[in-house]
Design an enzyme around this catalytic site. Structure first.
Site, PDB file in Angstrom:
ATOM      1  N   SER A 135     108.342 -39.268  39.431  1.00 10.48           N
ATOM      2  CA  SER A 135     107.284 -39.946  40.166  1.00 10.48           C
ATOM      3  C   SER A 135     107.830 -40.916  41.200  1.00 10.48           C
ATOM      4  O   SER A 135     109.026 -41.077  41.381  1.00 10.48           O
ATOM      5  CB  SER A 135     106.316 -40.688  39.248  1.00 10.48           C
ATOM      6  OG  SER A 135     106.951 -41.810  38.687  1.00 10.48           O
TER       7      SER A 135
ATOM      8  N   LYS B  36      97.877 -42.544  54.310  1.00 13.86           N
ATOM      9  CA  LYS B  36      99.299 -42.570  54.635  1.00 13.86           C
ATOM     10  C   LYS B  36      99.800 -43.999  54.630  1.00 13.86           C
ATOM     11  O   LYS B  36      99.129 -44.901  55.141  1.00 13.86           O
ATOM     12  CB  LYS B  36      99.539 -41.942  56.005  1.00 13.86           C
ATOM     13  CG  LYS B  36     101.002 -41.937  56.427  1.00 13.86           C
ATOM     14  CD  LYS B  36     101.208 -41.160  57.708  1.00 13.86           C
ATOM     15  CE  LYS B  36     101.207 -42.073  58.888  1.00 13.86           C
ATOM     16  NZ  LYS B  36     101.734 -41.449  60.119  1.00 13.86           N
TER      17      LYS B  36
ATOM     18  N   TYR C  79     104.202 -37.791  42.480  1.00 14.42           N
ATOM     19  CA  TYR C  79     102.921 -38.456  42.236  1.00 14.42           C
ATOM     20  C   TYR C  79     103.154 -39.956  42.144  1.00 14.42           C
ATOM     21  O   TYR C  79     104.268 -40.420  41.920  1.00 14.42           O
ATOM     22  CB  TYR C  79     102.238 -37.924  40.971  1.00 14.42           C
ATOM     23  CG  TYR C  79     103.032 -38.119  39.704  1.00 14.42           C
ATOM     24  CD1 TYR C  79     102.819 -39.231  38.896  1.00 14.42           C
ATOM     25  CD2 TYR C  79     104.010 -37.203  39.323  1.00 14.42           C
ATOM     26  CE1 TYR C  79     103.555 -39.419  37.736  1.00 14.42           C
ATOM     27  CE2 TYR C  79     104.744 -37.382  38.168  1.00 14.42           C
ATOM     28  CZ  TYR C  79     104.516 -38.489  37.379  1.00 14.42           C
ATOM     29  OH  TYR C  79     105.246 -38.677  36.233  1.00 14.42           O
TER      30      TYR C  79
END
Length: 120
Positions: A24, A8, A57
């Protein structure tokens, strides 16, 4: 198998938007390395500023860069604070360790390693 947090990045600030990119989230290579993300990895993005949440992503960019690309560009503004998280299926949760990278102004402040035993 349970799906647990793997990595994270907390407290990132959006530095740019590119609506017409194919999609993305561009993250600086320094951010990717500190948080332990992989290029092309599926991530969840949580916009702290406006509450938006989305999946995309990671693609590598310049140091300190945080750019919302494609449709994600409609879910935040430059200056918004975001959290980026990656998860994984874990066969042995007892031995799982997650990396939490804390940022201020896209500069690394602290890296924490946490395990399930830290939660009890």
């Amino acid at each position: 198998m349970p799906v647990l947090l793997r990595a994270k990045a907390h407290g990132l600030v959006v530095t740019g938007k590119n609506l017409h990119y194919e999609g993305s989230l561009t993250l600086g290579r320094d951010i990717i390395e500190a948080a332990g993300f992989y290029p092309l990895e599926k991530v969840e993005v949580y916009n702290v500023t406006n509450g938006a949440r989305f999946t995309t992503y990671v693609i590598p960019g310049r140091p300190g860069e945080v750019v919302l690309n494609g449709a994600a560009a409609r879910l935040g503004e430059v200056g918004d604070v975001i959290i980026v998280a990656a998860y994984e299926c874990v066969a042995n949760p007892a031995s799982h360790i997650a990396t939490i990278a804390i940022f201020e102004g896209n500069k690394l402040k602290e890296v924490r390693k946490i395990s399930l035993s830290d939660m009890y």
